[in-house]
Write a protein that holds these residues in place. Structure first.
Motif, short mmCIF file in Angstrom:
data_model
loop_
_atom_site.label_atom_id
_atom_site.label_comp_id
_atom_site.label_asym_id
_atom_site.label_seq_id
_atom_site.Cartn_x
_atom_site.Cartn_y
_atom_site.Cartn_z
N GLY A 197 -72.81 -11.56 -63.77
CA GLY A 197 -73.56 -10.87 -62.73
C GLY A 197 -72.87 -9.59 -62.29
N VAL A 198 -71.55 -9.50 -62.52
CA VAL A 198 -70.80 -8.28 -62.22
C VAL A 198 -71.07 -7.23 -63.28
CG1 VAL A 198 -68.49 -7.27 -62.00
CG2 VAL A 198 -69.00 -9.46 -60.91
N THR A 199 -70.74 -7.52 -64.52
CA THR A 199 -70.80 -6.51 -65.57
C THR A 199 -72.23 -6.18 -66.01
OG1 THR A 199 -70.38 -8.30 -67.15
CG2 THR A 199 -68.50 -6.97 -66.47
N GLU A 200 -73.17 -7.12 -65.79
CA GLU A 200 -74.56 -6.86 -66.19
C GLU A 200 -75.42 -6.39 -65.02
OE1 GLU A 200 -76.08 -10.23 -68.30
OE2 GLU A 200 -74.52 -10.12 -69.84
N ALA A 201 -74.81 -6.13 -63.86
CA ALA A 201 -75.55 -5.54 -62.75
C ALA A 201 -76.10 -4.18 -63.19
CB ALA A 201 -74.63 -5.39 -61.55
N ARG A 202 -77.32 -3.86 -62.78
CA ARG A 202 -78.00 -2.70 -63.33
C ARG A 202 -78.35 -1.64 -62.29
NH1 ARG A 202 -80.03 -2.80 -68.42
NH2 ARG A 202 -79.76 -4.74 -69.60
N GLN A 203 -78.32 -0.43 -62.79
CA GLN A 203 -78.90 0.71 -62.09
C GLN A 203 -79.90 1.31 -63.07
OE1 GLN A 203 -76.91 4.73 -61.72
NE2 GLN A 203 -76.61 3.99 -59.62
N GLY A 204 -81.18 0.94 -62.89
CA GLY A 204 -82.16 1.29 -63.92
C GLY A 204 -81.86 0.53 -65.19
N ARG A 205 -81.70 1.24 -66.30
CA ARG A 205 -81.37 0.60 -67.58
C ARG A 205 -79.88 0.52 -67.84
NH1 ARG A 205 -85.80 3.06 -71.92
NH2 ARG A 205 -87.69 2.35 -70.82
N GLU A 206 -79.09 1.13 -66.98
CA GLU A 206 -77.64 1.18 -67.20
C GLU A 206 -76.96 0.00 -66.54
OE1 GLU A 206 -73.89 4.29 -66.58
OE2 GLU A 206 -75.85 4.68 -65.65
N GLN A 207 -76.05 -0.64 -67.28
CA GLN A 207 -75.27 -1.75 -66.75
C GLN A 207 -73.96 -1.26 -66.14
OE1 GLN A 207 -74.68 -4.69 -69.81
NE2 GLN A 207 -76.70 -5.58 -69.51
N TYR A 208 -73.48 -2.04 -65.16
CA TYR A 208 -72.18 -1.72 -64.56
C TYR A 208 -71.10 -1.74 -65.63
CZ TYR A 208 -68.17 -2.07 -61.41
OH TYR A 208 -66.96 -1.87 -60.76
N GLY A 209 -71.02 -2.80 -66.41
CA GLY A 209 -70.18 -2.84 -67.59
C GLY A 209 -68.71 -3.16 -67.34
N GLU A 210 -68.07 -3.64 -68.39
CA GLU A 210 -66.66 -4.02 -68.29
C GLU A 210 -65.75 -2.81 -68.10
OE1 GLU A 210 -63.20 -5.94 -71.09
OE2 GLU A 210 -65.22 -6.81 -71.28
N GLN A 211 -66.12 -1.66 -68.67
CA GLN A 211 -65.26 -0.49 -68.55
C GLN A 211 -65.14 -0.02 -67.11
OE1 GLN A 211 -63.24 0.73 -70.91
NE2 GLN A 211 -64.02 -1.05 -72.05
N ARG A 212 -66.25 -0.07 -66.35
CA ARG A 212 -66.16 0.29 -64.93
C ARG A 212 -65.26 -0.69 -64.18
NH1 ARG A 212 -71.49 2.05 -65.75
NH2 ARG A 212 -71.85 4.20 -65.04
#
Length: 269
Positions: A197-212
Motif C-alpha cells: 500500500g506504500v509503494t503502490e500508492a498512486r497519483q493518477g497512473r504514477e506509483q509512489y514506488g520503492e525508489q521514492r
C-alpha cells in the motif's frame, strides 16, 4: 480495527520500535494489512541457535533466554474478509511461535493453516517475519520473506539496501520456498518494513514506488522510529493527495546507541 492490532508498549532491549496502519479508503475501517511484535521466552536448556544460522538468544537474569518476534503481512484485497484472514494469521503465529526455532518454520505453519481454511476463502497473503536476538552492542536478526516487499536497511552512513530472500506468498502452494537470512543491526541502523500500500500508492497512473521510499529513508538522517513512521505516512499521503486505495502498514526498527538504550520503549500503537 483496534481489536486486530497490538495495543501495548514493547520494551525491546537496545531498540526503538514504531508502527502505523491505515485502512484503504473503501475498506470501511477493516484492515487486511497487519503487524505484530511480542517476546518469546526460551528455557535455559533450549538451543537458541536455529540450525546453521547460529543466532544466539540473550540470556535473561532468570536463566531464561528471550527473543523478540516481529511480523508484517498483507492479505490479498481488503475489507472484512481480508481482515478475518489477517486475524487468523496473527492468532496462528502467536500460537506456534514458541515451538519453532526459525521464521521459515513459523511461516510454513501459517501456510498450512491458510491452505486448510474454508475453501471458499481463496485469499492469500505475503509476510516478512523477524526473530530479534538482542546482544550487547548489536541486535542479531533472523529474517524470512514470503513474497513480501523487501525490508530496507539503512546504515548510519545513509546507505540503504534491501535484505531478505523473496519467497512465495502464503496460502497458494504447499512449498513457499522460504529461506532464513541473517542480519545484524548495529547502533544507528534502521530497518523499515512496509506493505505494498506504500509503494503502490498512486497519483493518477504514477506509483509512489520503492525508489521514492529509498530516497526518503536515505534523507531521513537519524530519525527516531516514530518520526520515521510519521515521515513515511506523510510523504505517501502528500504524493497521493491524501487518499489511498489499499491498506497500508509500516513497521520501523531502530537500533539504539548504548547511551540511549536504557529505559526507552518502542510503541506499537
Amino acid at each position: 480495527m483496534g481489536g486486530l492490532l497490538p495495543a501495548r508498549m514493547s520494551d525491546v532491549p537496545g531498540m526503538q520500535v514504531a508502527a502505523r496502519s491505515l485502512p484503504a479508503a473503501d475498506g470501511r475501517g477493516a484492515l487486511g494489512d497487519f503487524y505484530d511484535m511480542f517476546p518469546v521466552r526460551l528455557s535455559a536448556d533450549t538451543d537458541a541457535r536455529p540450525h546453521a544460522d547460529r543466532v544466539q538468544a540473550r540470556c535473561a537474569p532468570t536463566g531464561e533466554g528471550e527473543r523478540w518476534d516481529a511480523v508484517i503481512g498483507d492479505v490479498s484485497g481488503h475489507g472484512s474478509q481480508a481482515a478475518m484472514v489477517a486475524a487468523l494469521a496473527r492468532h496462528t503465529i502467536r500460537a506456534v511461535a514458541t515451538a519453532e526455532k526459525t521464521p521459515s518454520q513459523i511461516l510454513d505453519r501459517l501456510n498450512t493453516a491458510l491452505l486448510t481454511q474454508d475453501p471458499r476463502n481463496e485469499r492469500f497473503l505475503t509476510a516478512t517475519y523477524l526473530m530479534l536476538f538482542p546482544r550487547p552492542g548489536a541486535v542479531r536478526v533472523l529474517l524470512t520473506s514470503a513474497g513480501h516487499m523487501p525490508a530496507l536497511l539503512r546504515s548510519p552512513a545513509s546507505s540503504v539496501r534491501a535484505v531478505g530472500h523473496h519467497g512465495l506468498p502464503l496460502g497458494l502452494f504447499a512449498n513457499a520456498g522460504l529461506r532464513n537470512v541473517r542480519v545484524t543491526l548495529r547502533p544507528g541502523d534502521t530497518m523499515l518494513l512496509y506493505t505494498d500500500g506504500v509503494t503502490e500508492a498512486r497519483q493518477g497512473r504514477e506509483q509512489y514506488g520503492e525508489q521514492r521510499l529509498r530516497a526518503l529513508l536515505t534523507a531521513a538522517g537519524q530519525l527516531s522510529a516514530p518520526d520515521l513512521v510519521d515521515a513515511v505516512e506523510e510523504d505517501v499521503l502528500t504524493f497521493t493527495g491524501g487518499s489511498h486505495t489499499d491498506d497500508i502498514a509500516i513497521l520501523a526498527l531502530h537500533a539504539l546507541h548504548a547511551l540511549h538504550a536504557t529505559g526507552l520503549a518502542g510503541q506499537i500503537p
